[in-house]
Enzyme design. Structure first.
Site, PDB file in Angstrom:
ATOM      1  N   HIS A 247      94.853  17.313  26.762  1.00 17.34           N
ATOM      2  CA  HIS A 247      93.790  16.862  25.841  1.00 17.34           C
ATOM      3  C   HIS A 247      92.591  17.802  25.864  1.00 17.34           C
ATOM      4  CE1 HIS A 247      95.811  12.971  25.298  1.00 17.34           C
ATOM      5  NE2 HIS A 247      96.142  13.137  26.575  1.00 17.34           N
ATOM      6  N   SER A 371      85.841  44.216  15.511  1.00 16.21           N
ATOM      7  CA  SER A 371      85.207  43.518  14.401  1.00 16.21           C
ATOM      8  C   SER A 371      84.364  44.526  13.639  1.00 16.21           C
ATOM      9  CB  SER A 371      84.327  42.405  14.970  1.00 16.21           C
ATOM     10  OG  SER A 371      83.259  42.118  14.090  1.00 16.21           O
TER      11      SER A 371
END
Ligand SMILES: O=C(O)C[C@H](Nc1ncnc2c1ncn2[C@@H]1O[C@H](COP(=O)(O)O)[C@@H](O)[C@H]1O)C(=O)O
Length: 608
Positions: A247, A371
């Site tokens: 989770h 990037s």
């Protein structure tokens, strides 16, 4: 030689329209017709959009005014890696071209030539067919040469004939007749090329051989390479403790290697499935009953001959068929590849996550940009490329596997529910066709699904090769040996470190970071402590641990204090006191170390 269906420059008029959303409605198509078109594969979207585009010249002109771009560039464009509509044939060609000898139009023609020639030779071996005597060594060599020496010029010649016949299989038959005209022996039996065959007899065997060749030669070896690489990650990092995150929350520790072993195991199981799929073939004539065969030679046991022929090509015999081989094996095969690909998507996403958490650092290459605007970045682009291509591949392969087993008559029944306009179209088809050719054009996209899969496997491999694991130095602060088995390796990314000093800096800086990380998760020991308490009959162990840990800051001291107070045997207490989050990894290290034996690697096993 493209992997996708060929679009010549001249056929790609109004290319700009291909980007039109497929939901765009056109006056040419009533809504009900649009419902009938199943747009699940990109290539088919394009084909269908082309049809829609024809009626949309006006909007093209409007677009031209808005963008200021000339709309009709297509006139000057030739097919090239820059103009190819399918990225496999353009941008990614270098990474997938090994599939082209099998999966292209050229490949299909090559295998059709092989099947037609082998069938002629088979005719010569049947004693009852006295009209085709056993071929001499010379004639056999001549025929074999047509197969082995098949060239691009031959394929172009076949395409030239097809432009007249508008029937692609007949074009192959005519090509062979032309080629053999000058041979004194074979020229006498030209009419036994394609004897009693329907085109699908040639096509289905060719498709099976194309698939088998592509899988055995290209796809399975790359799958093996990938599984091996993941196995290596599993064994190399078998003992590297890692916080699990069920989770997304800190959970009982595992090891990085064991998490990798899971993927190796799963992928290997699917790969095994793929190599066990039987590729089927038929050669039973126009409706699957050997009607023409029996009409010409009633005394021959044609089903037996057909079985001999199909198996001689290395395929399994399918005795019960209509005109087409029913494609069930293809559905199974493509489903299995989809499943393999899905597991790889899971892997790609997990590794992507581990990179993001800083568990992996990616190597950089001088000159490469991460990037365009954030210079520090090293993006996990290979895993992203892999995941993206697996999606495209699965779109194509899923369509193939659900569409191919369905023939016209079943489709008709389904469509009757759609609407009356559709019904009239379908009724017309029922009256006029004994088989439909929807499979023909769809099958031309096998290479698209396999090509995108191959590209994805290669990208994942490239991503794995870029992952850098940094070995902790012996100079690291002490205490490590208490919880980490040797050799100790751990990786982490430090996006901001100076590249040249990476190893030196990492060894020290991240020792602290690592220790801090571990100290943050002492609450994961709640599970082993409460389980040991259960064993020794301590009342309400879960509840006690819950009170200690849930939503509270837990550290080494509070855990130890809790253990000290427990009424359990001394041995058990000592063992719990010695436990640290890093050592609470269960059998993860052994599971990871044994992965090679456990999965019984099927490396190199081919489809028989
Ligand atoms: O043996 C036969 O041909 C029997 C015939 N069935 C056919 N079986 C296989 N191919 C056929 C068939 N019919 C056409 N064609 C040729 O298939 C080609 C279809 O082209 P595409 O839609 O681009 O895949 C395209 O070249 C078509 O000409 C029948 O009437 O049942």
């Amino acid at each position: 030689m493209e992997l996708g269906p060929t679009f010549s420059a001249s056929s790609v008029n109004k290319t700009m329209f291909l980007s039109a959303p497929i939901t765009q409605k056109s006056n040419l198509f009533p809504n009900s017709w649009l419902n009938l078109l199943n747009f699940s594969s990109p290539t088919r979207k394009i084909c269908s959009c082309r049809a829609i585009a024809k009626g949309s010249i006006n909007s093209l002109k409007i677009q031209e005014k808005v963008t200021g771009m000339s709309s009709d560039h297509s006139q000057d464009l030739e097919l090239s890696s820059l103009t190819a509509l399918c990225p496999l044939d353009g941008r990614y060609w270098g990474k997938v071209k090994e599939l082209a000898p099998f999966m292209s139009e050229y490949g299909l023609i090559r295998f059709r030539i092989l099947v037609e020639i082998k069938w002629l030779i088979k005719m010569s071996q049947i004693p009852q067919i006295v009209e085709v005597p056993i071929f001499s060594e010379g004639a056999l060599a001549f025929l074999q040469d047509l197969i082995d020496g098949f060239s691009m010029n031959d394929a172009l010649e076949v395409k030239k004939i097809e432009r007249v016949t508008n029937h692609d299989v007949k074009a192959v038959e005519y090509f062979l007749k032309q080629r053999c005209q000058s041979h004194p022996e074979i020229s006498k039996v030209l009419e036994f090329f394609h004897f009693a065959c329907t085109s699908e007899d040639i096509n289905n065997l060719s498709h099976a051989l194309m698939l088998k060749g592509a899988l055995n030669t290209v796809i399975l070896p790359v799958m093996d390479e990938l599984i091996r690489a993941i196995c290596d990650m599993a064994t190399t990092h078998s003992s590297v403790p890692m916080l699990s995150r069920t989770h997304g929350q800190p959970a009982s520790p595992t090891t990085l290697g064991k998490e990798m072993a899971i993927f190796a195991y799963r992928l290997n199981r699917e790969r095994k499935e793929i190599s066990q799929i039987e590729m089927l073939g038929k050669v039973a004539g126009a409706v699957g009953n050997y009607n023409a065969h029996i009409a010409a030679y009633p005394e021959i046991n044609w089903p037996e001959i057909a079985e001999e022929f199909v198996t001689s090509l290395g395929l399994e015999f399918n005795p019960y068929v209509p005109q087409i081989e029913t494609h069930d094996y293809m559905a199974k095969l493509f489903h299995s590849i989809v499943q393999f690909n899905n597991i790889l998507v899971d892997f790609d996403r997990d590794v992507w996550g581990y990179i993001s958490l800083g568990y992996f650092k990616q190597t950089t290459k001088a000159g490469e940009i991460g990037s365009s605007t954030m210079p520090h970045k090293v993006n996990p682009i290979d895993f992203e490329n892999s995941e993206g291509n697996l999606g495209v591949a699965n779109g194509d392969l899923s369509h193939l596997s659900t569409k191919l087993p369905i023939s016209r008559w079943q489709i008709a029944t389904e469509l009757e529910h759609v609407n009356l306009r559709a019904l009239s179209l379908v009724r017309w088809l029922q009256l006029h066709l004994v088989r439909d050719l929807t499979d023909s054009t769809v099958l031309r996209n096998m290479g698209v699904g396999l090509g995108h899969s191959l590209l994805a496997y290669r990208s994942a491999l490239q991503g794995i090769q870029k992952l850098q694991w940094i070995e902790l130095r012996d100079t690291c602060a002490g205490g490590r040996d208490a919880w980490l088995p040797n050799p100790i390796k751990f990786s982490f990314s430090i996006l901001s470190v100076i590249e040249e000093n990476v190893n030196a800096v990492l060894g020290e800086v991240n020792e602290a970071a690592l220790a801090e990380d571990l100290d943050k998760t002492w609450e994961v020991l709640a599970e082993p402590i409460q389980t040991v308490m259960r064993r020794y009959g301590v009342p309400e162990p879960y509840e006690k641990l819950k009170e200690l840990t849930r939503g509270r800051t837990v550290n080494k001291e509070s855990i130890r204090e809790f253990i000290q107070k427990l009424d359990i045997p001394v041995d058990a207490k000592t063992s719990l006191l010695n436990m640290r989050p890093h050592s609470y990894i269960g059998a993860a290290a052994e599971l990871a170390k044994n992965v090679n034996e456990a999965i019984n690697l099927v490396n190199g096993v081919q489809i028989l």
